[in-house]
Scaffold this active site. Structure first.
Site, short mmCIF file in Angstrom:
data_model
loop_
_atom_site.label_atom_id
_atom_site.label_comp_id
_atom_site.label_asym_id
_atom_site.label_seq_id
_atom_site.Cartn_x
_atom_site.Cartn_y
_atom_site.Cartn_z
N HIS A 132 0.88 -1.17 0.00
CA HIS A 132 0.00 0.00 0.00
C HIS A 132 0.92 1.22 0.00
O HIS A 132 2.02 1.17 0.58
CB HIS A 132 -0.83 0.12 1.28
CG HIS A 132 -1.76 -1.01 1.57
ND1 HIS A 132 -1.37 -2.15 2.19
CD2 HIS A 132 -3.09 -1.13 1.36
CE1 HIS A 132 -2.41 -2.95 2.35
NE2 HIS A 132 -3.47 -2.36 1.86
N ASP A 170 2.37 1.98 3.37
CA ASP A 170 3.26 0.97 3.99
C ASP A 170 4.72 1.36 3.79
O ASP A 170 5.58 0.98 4.58
CB ASP A 170 3.13 -0.41 3.32
CG ASP A 170 1.75 -0.99 3.37
OD1 ASP A 170 0.99 -0.61 4.28
OD2 ASP A 170 1.44 -1.83 2.51
C1 XLS Z 1 -7.67 -6.38 4.60
C2 XLS Z 1 -7.18 -6.67 3.26
C3 XLS Z 1 -6.03 -5.81 2.79
C4 XLS Z 1 -5.89 -5.92 1.31
C5 XLS Z 1 -5.11 -4.81 0.69
O1 XLS Z 1 -8.45 -7.11 5.17
O2 XLS Z 1 -6.86 -8.03 3.21
O3 XLS Z 1 -4.88 -6.13 3.47
O4 XLS Z 1 -5.31 -7.13 0.93
O5 XLS Z 1 -5.66 -3.56 0.98
#
Ligand code: XLS
Ligand code: CA
Ligand code: CA
Length: 440
Positions: A103, A106
């Site tokens: 993301h 991140d």
């Molecule tokens: C959250 C999601 C997230 C997605 C990406 O529950 O799994 O981590 O994979 O935004």
């Protein structure tokens, strides 16, 4: 060259099922040929930046238990962001993980001013690019976090605030720029806050239309800047919102078709989200595959005793086998297997980070081997084929060809007067076959 961070961890090698070395693969043998191709090509594994490099064990009841500073003097700085890059690339190189997913927030600490955030993103992505060139590691997919910042309290695409909607658009634009810059194969939409708590305060139709508008603009922009990969929706039924608009694969596919987005989008199916929706992982994969939309997988597992998203490393070989059965039958993924999973809070050492990935990779390697054996064995496929044999000729073939009418079928039934029950479903026999292949 940066100094080593995981100093006590060697390069992880395949040692075979009998190995007792916790820092070795027991089943993941990257070059082993399965159904004509090396395991590593069947299993393009990816590291999830957020869980592996950012999440440090904080939960609703307590603070961090793991050290994810990776040697940086202060967390939440650009120095820390770079230390995470160094740690991530050393980690992936030692495991032979060839992709990562991220993301926007991140990879850098978000600033108060979006212009400064974007500048930091440019700086860190240059740094990441250097590491990618050095190691050959690639980007599987990128995404924008449109759920953590309080501005997204009422949603991103589904927000009531046009100004917030513009911030969501700006983040998607930048995250797409980064995904293209890093050569990402996909771009994910997980609508964390795209849902609602109560219809007393929600215009559901308006919110869904606005989400679709945002996705359409994302596709237009992405194609304009040369993004040729797939956009993905990652369905999830609940958490954080009570009702999430992308409840499951069928719901998300219906949405994409309704708004003419189905040519550019596929599904990113997460195992834990499937089970939260009351489906099996296999069901969600099959629904996606039969609609030509099986794109990528978030490889993890939930806990059947808990009603939330626990994001555990895959351990369940039955689940992994049925997942790989679906993937093999669909002819593989255009995306990959992203370990959207985190160590349990008390598993707080660097060694645990590696052992978690070894577990996940071994579980999927076993799943691949066993799914290939099920396919080669042929009894399951043969059974399913025979089960529908009455549609191969006669009246059945006419039905399939669309060459009959309700009247003709009714006349056919009237002539038969009565009908026998169809053949046994033989579920237990088939389950026994799966067990004999898994453990025989
Ligand atoms: C959250 C999601 C997230 C997605 C990406 O529950 O799994 O981590 O994979 O935004
Ligand atoms: Ca996920
Ligand atoms: Ca999850």
């Amino acid at each position: 060259m940066m100094s080593e961070i995981f100093t006590n961890i060697p390069k992880i090698k395949y040692e075979g099922a009998k190995s007792k070395n916790p820092l070795a693969f027991k089943f993941y043998d990257p070059e082993k040929i399965v159904l004509g191709k090396p395991m590593k090509e069947h299993l393009p594994f990816a590291m999830a930046w957020w869980h592996n490099l950012c999440a440090a064990g904080t939960d609703m009841f307590g603070r961090d238990t793991a050290d994810k500073a990776f040697g940086a003097a202060e967390k939440g700085t650009m120095e820390h962001a770079k230390a995470k890059v160094d740690a991530g690339f050393e980690f992936m190189s030692k495991l032979g993980v060839e992709y990562f997913c991220f993301h926007d927030v991140d990879i850098i600490p978000e600033a108060d001013d979006i212009n400064e955030t974007n500048r930091r993103l440019d700086e860190i992505s240059d740094y990441i690019l250097g590491k990618m060139q050095e190691t050959g590691i690639k980007c599987l997919w990128g995404t924008a976090n449109m759920f953590s910042n309080p501005r997204f309290m009422n949603g991103a695409g589904s927000t009531n605030s046009a100004d917030v909607y513009c911030f969501a658009a700006a983040q998607i634009k930048k995250a797409l720029d980064l995904t293209v810059k890093l050569g990402g194969k996909g771009y994910v939409f997980w609508g964390g806050r795209e849902g609602y708590e109560t219809l007393l305060n929600t215009d559901m139709k308006f919110e869904q239309e606005n989400i679709a508008r945002l996705m359409k603009m994302a596709v237009e922009y992405g194609r304009k800047i040369g993004f040729t990969g797939d956009f993905y929706i990652e369905p999830k039924p609940k958490e954080p919102m009570k009702h999430q608009y992308d409840f499951d694969a069928a719901t998300a596919i219906g949405f994409l078709r309704q708004y003419g987005l189905d040519k550019d989008f596929k599904m990113n199916i997460e195992a834990n989200h499937a089970t939260l929706a009351g489906h099996t992982f296999q069901h969600e994969l099959r629904v996606s595959a039969i609609n030509g939309m099986l794109g990528s997988i978030d490889a993890n597992q939930g806990d059947y005793l808990l009603g939330w998203d626990t994001d555990e490393f895959p351990f369940d070989v039955y689940e992994a086998t049925m997942c790989m059965y679906e993937v093999l039958k669909a002819g593989g993924l255009t995306g990959g297997f992203n370990f959207d999973a985190k160590c349990r809070r008390p598993s707080n050492t660097y060694e645990d980070m590696f052992e978690s990935y070894i577990l996940g990779m071994d579980t999927f390697a076993l799943g691949l081997i066993k799914a290939a054996e099920i396919i080669e064995d042929g009894r399951l496929d043969g059974f399913v084929k025979d089960k529908y044999a009455s549609f191969n000729d006669g009246i059945g073939a006419k039905i399939v060809a669309g060459e009959t009418t309700l009247e003709e079928l009714a006349a056919y039934a009237a002539e038969m007067k009565s009908v026998e029950t169809p053949c046994s479903g033989k579920q237990e026999r088939l389950e026994g076959i799966v067990n004999s292949i898994l453990f025989g």
